[in-house]
Design a protein around this motif. Structure first.
Motif, mmCIF file in Angstrom:
data_model
loop_
_atom_site.group_PDB
_atom_site.id
_atom_site.type_symbol
_atom_site.label_atom_id
_atom_site.label_comp_id
_atom_site.label_asym_id
_atom_site.label_seq_id
_atom_site.Cartn_x
_atom_site.Cartn_y
_atom_site.Cartn_z
ATOM 1 N N LYS A 28 0.864 -1.184 0.000
ATOM 2 C CA LYS A 28 0.000 0.000 0.000
ATOM 3 C C LYS A 28 0.898 1.232 0.000
ATOM 4 O O LYS A 28 1.586 1.509 0.978
ATOM 5 C CB LYS A 28 -0.920 0.014 1.218
ATOM 6 C CG LYS A 28 -1.997 1.081 1.125
ATOM 7 C CD LYS A 28 -2.938 1.043 2.311
ATOM 8 C CE LYS A 28 -4.171 1.902 2.043
ATOM 9 N NZ LYS A 28 -3.863 3.261 1.571
ATOM 10 N N TRP A 29 0.892 1.937 -1.101
ATOM 11 C CA TRP A 29 1.797 3.070 -1.274
ATOM 12 C C TRP A 29 1.213 4.319 -0.619
ATOM 13 O O TRP A 29 0.044 4.621 -0.781
ATOM 14 C CB TRP A 29 2.032 3.321 -2.763
ATOM 15 C CG TRP A 29 2.526 2.096 -3.450
ATOM 16 C CD1 TRP A 29 1.784 1.204 -4.177
ATOM 17 C CD2 TRP A 29 3.859 1.582 -3.449
ATOM 18 N NE1 TRP A 29 2.570 0.193 -4.636
ATOM 19 C CE2 TRP A 29 3.849 0.394 -4.204
ATOM 20 C CE3 TRP A 29 5.070 2.027 -2.901
ATOM 21 C CZ2 TRP A 29 4.996 -0.370 -4.414
ATOM 22 C CZ3 TRP A 29 6.205 1.276 -3.104
ATOM 23 C CH2 TRP A 29 6.165 0.100 -3.850
ATOM 24 N N ASP A 30 2.055 5.027 0.107
ATOM 25 C CA ASP A 30 1.607 6.241 0.796
ATOM 26 C C ASP A 30 1.661 7.399 -0.192
ATOM 27 O O ASP A 30 2.562 8.247 -0.151
ATOM 28 C CB ASP A 30 2.498 6.516 2.009
ATOM 29 C CG ASP A 30 1.853 7.498 2.969
ATOM 30 O OD1 ASP A 30 0.694 7.885 2.733
ATOM 31 O OD2 ASP A 30 2.504 7.882 3.954
ATOM 32 N N GLY A 31 0.689 7.418 -1.105
ATOM 33 C CA GLY A 31 0.678 8.437 -2.148
ATOM 34 C C GLY A 31 -0.715 8.959 -2.394
ATOM 35 O O GLY A 31 -1.557 8.980 -1.497
ATOM 36 N N ARG A 33 -4.101 8.507 -4.694
ATOM 37 C CA ARG A 33 -4.862 7.640 -5.597
ATOM 38 C C ARG A 33 -5.235 8.440 -6.845
ATOM 39 O O ARG A 33 -5.760 9.547 -6.763
ATOM 40 C CB ARG A 33 -6.122 7.142 -4.891
ATOM 41 C CG ARG A 33 -7.003 6.180 -5.716
ATOM 42 C CD ARG A 33 -6.469 4.791 -5.674
ATOM 43 N NE ARG A 33 -7.345 3.833 -6.338
ATOM 44 C CZ ARG A 33 -8.329 3.153 -5.742
ATOM 45 N NH1 ARG A 33 -8.608 3.363 -4.459
ATOM 46 N NH2 ARG A 33 -9.028 2.265 -6.401
ATOM 47 N N ASN A 47 -8.387 12.426 -9.441
ATOM 48 C CA ASN A 47 -8.201 11.690 -8.192
ATOM 49 C C ASN A 47 -9.489 10.985 -7.789
ATOM 50 O O ASN A 47 -10.487 11.013 -8.518
ATOM 51 C CB ASN A 47 -7.674 12.610 -7.088
ATOM 52 C CG ASN A 47 -8.652 13.724 -6.712
ATOM 53 O OD1 ASN A 47 -9.850 13.662 -6.997
ATOM 54 N ND2 ASN A 47 -8.144 14.749 -6.062
ATOM 55 N N ARG A 48 -9.492 10.366 -6.610
ATOM 56 C CA ARG A 48 -10.645 9.557 -6.192
ATOM 57 C C ARG A 48 -11.902 10.405 -5.979
ATOM 58 O O ARG A 48 -13.012 9.875 -5.988
ATOM 59 C CB ARG A 48 -10.336 8.782 -4.916
ATOM 60 C CG ARG A 48 -9.905 9.639 -3.746
ATOM 61 C CD ARG A 48 -10.131 8.924 -2.406
ATOM 62 N NE ARG A 48 -9.534 7.635 -2.354
ATOM 63 C CZ ARG A 48 -8.393 7.331 -1.741
ATOM 64 N NH1 ARG A 48 -7.685 8.297 -1.171
ATOM 65 N NH2 ARG A 48 -7.937 6.107 -1.697
ATOM 66 N N GLU A 77 -1.529 4.630 -7.894
ATOM 67 C CA GLU A 77 -1.120 5.562 -6.853
ATOM 68 C C GLU A 77 0.093 6.341 -7.332
ATOM 69 O O GLU A 77 1.058 5.752 -7.823
ATOM 70 C CB GLU A 77 -0.764 4.789 -5.579
ATOM 71 C CG GLU A 77 -0.738 5.614 -4.336
ATOM 72 C CD GLU A 77 -2.060 5.593 -3.592
ATOM 73 O OE1 GLU A 77 -2.125 6.209 -2.515
ATOM 74 O OE2 GLU A 77 -3.027 4.977 -4.066
ATOM 75 N N ILE A 79 3.287 8.333 -6.323
ATOM 76 C CA ILE A 79 4.133 8.422 -5.130
ATOM 77 C C ILE A 79 5.351 9.302 -5.401
ATOM 78 O O ILE A 79 5.769 9.489 -6.544
ATOM 79 C CB ILE A 79 4.604 7.027 -4.660
ATOM 80 C CG1 ILE A 79 5.513 6.376 -5.711
ATOM 81 C CG2 ILE A 79 3.412 6.138 -4.326
ATOM 82 C CD1 ILE A 79 6.209 5.115 -5.217
#
Length: 311
Positions: A28-31, A33, A47-48, A77, A79
């Motif tokens: 799960k990338w901390d970026g 979406r 974006n989402r 994602e 990042i």
């Protein structure tokens, strides 16, 4: 743009790791979406929340440099790396740009990578009803990875991947059923997320000062009745000194005399704010008093305060 932006499929939170051959895991990338839309002529990013971000990421707007497809919608994602790991704070410096003349200079300072993990539309056809395994095979056939485009790999040893995420202080993992379809604007147990730490989007309803300088933000969430409750205070966290100074100037402009919170008393060093600023906060756990334990500010975010509600 012929293709209308959609709200992507979301995982549900879990503390358990499922077993069975039908489950795979991904980092799960901390970026941020993001979905890339290419209708054959025009490329746009949303974006989402279906907010456009095409201008902010020009590296991702030329499909011929990374794709063999005639049209597509890719889910993934974005990042940015800091000290060897993805940094939400860094990528938000790109995502928050609103002036076209700043794009080039910031892009050189903060390179980004789009980590692709799904595809919804390919060559004029929706593929959301297909199994994840098939959608991933489509991605592998059409994508040409480069410095700004990568395909997220699968791992079958889910526990081992979670241990790696913990050891490298990554956000966590996403666990997916390899047979799952993609539900637009959906959220169910076929996609699960297991995090190393918790996070929340919070409203800033006040600030505190020490020796004349702002030293903490007073954070809040709304309940089902639209009432704002203070969930704790947090210092500058990941924000750099210049970002903290800019936030302090903005806070001065938002000061009000009436306390916006339902549960906090006025103190001599507190100043109340119009609840307009929102921030992403990492924290260890919720306390019994419904406050955050060890909250850390990650970034100022472009999220409506009304969306900052108790989970």
């Amino acid at each position: 743009m012929i293709i209308e932006p959609i709200i992507p499929f979301e995982p549900v939170s879990t503390n358990e790791i499922p077993t069975g051959k039908e489950w795979i895991a991904q980092i799960k990338w901390d970026g941020v979406r993001m979905l890339i839309y290419f209708d054959g002529e025009e490329t746009r990013l949303y974006n989402r929340k279906r907010n456009e971000r095409t201008m902010q990421y020009p590296e991702l707007t030329t499909p011929s440099t990374f794709s063999k497809a005639q049209s597509f919608i890719l889910d993934g994602e974005i990042i940015a790396i800091e000290n060897g790991v993805p940094s939400f704070h860094e990528v938000m410096k790109r995502d928050s740009i609103r002036r076209l003349d700043r794009i080039s200079s910031v892009a050189k300072k903060i390179p980004i990578t789009f980590m692709i993990f799904d595809i919804l539309y390919l060559n004029g056809n929706w593929v959301t009803d297909e199994k994840l395994s098939y959608r991933q095979s489509l991605i592998n056939d059409m994508i040409i990875p480069n410095q700004h485009i990568q395909i997220v790999p699968n791992f079958t040893d889910i526990s081992a991947l979670y241990n790696v995420a913990e050891q490298h202080h990554l956000e966590g993992i996403v666990i997916k059923n390899i047979n799952s379809s993609y539900v637009i604007n959906g959220k169910d147990q076929r996609w699960k997320k297991k995090k190393n730490y918790l996070d929340v989007n919070a409203v800033v309803g006040g600030v505190t000062y020490k020796d004349g300088a702002m030293n903490a933000l007073m954070l809040g969430l709304y309940d089902n009745n639209g009432q704002l409750w203070c969930i704790g205070n947090a210092g500058s966290g990941k924000l750099k000194a210049d970002e903290w100074r800019s936030l302090s100037i903005l806070a001065k402009k938002l000061e009000i005399t009436t306390m916006p919170f339902m549960n906090t008393k006025r103190t001599s060093n507190a100043h109340w704010l119009q609840p307009q600023l929102t921030v992403k906060v990492n924290f260890l756990e919720w306390t019994s008093n419904h406050t955050l334990r060890q909250p850390t500010i990650q970034a100022v975010i472009d999220v409506s305060p009304n969306e900052c509600v108790f989970p």
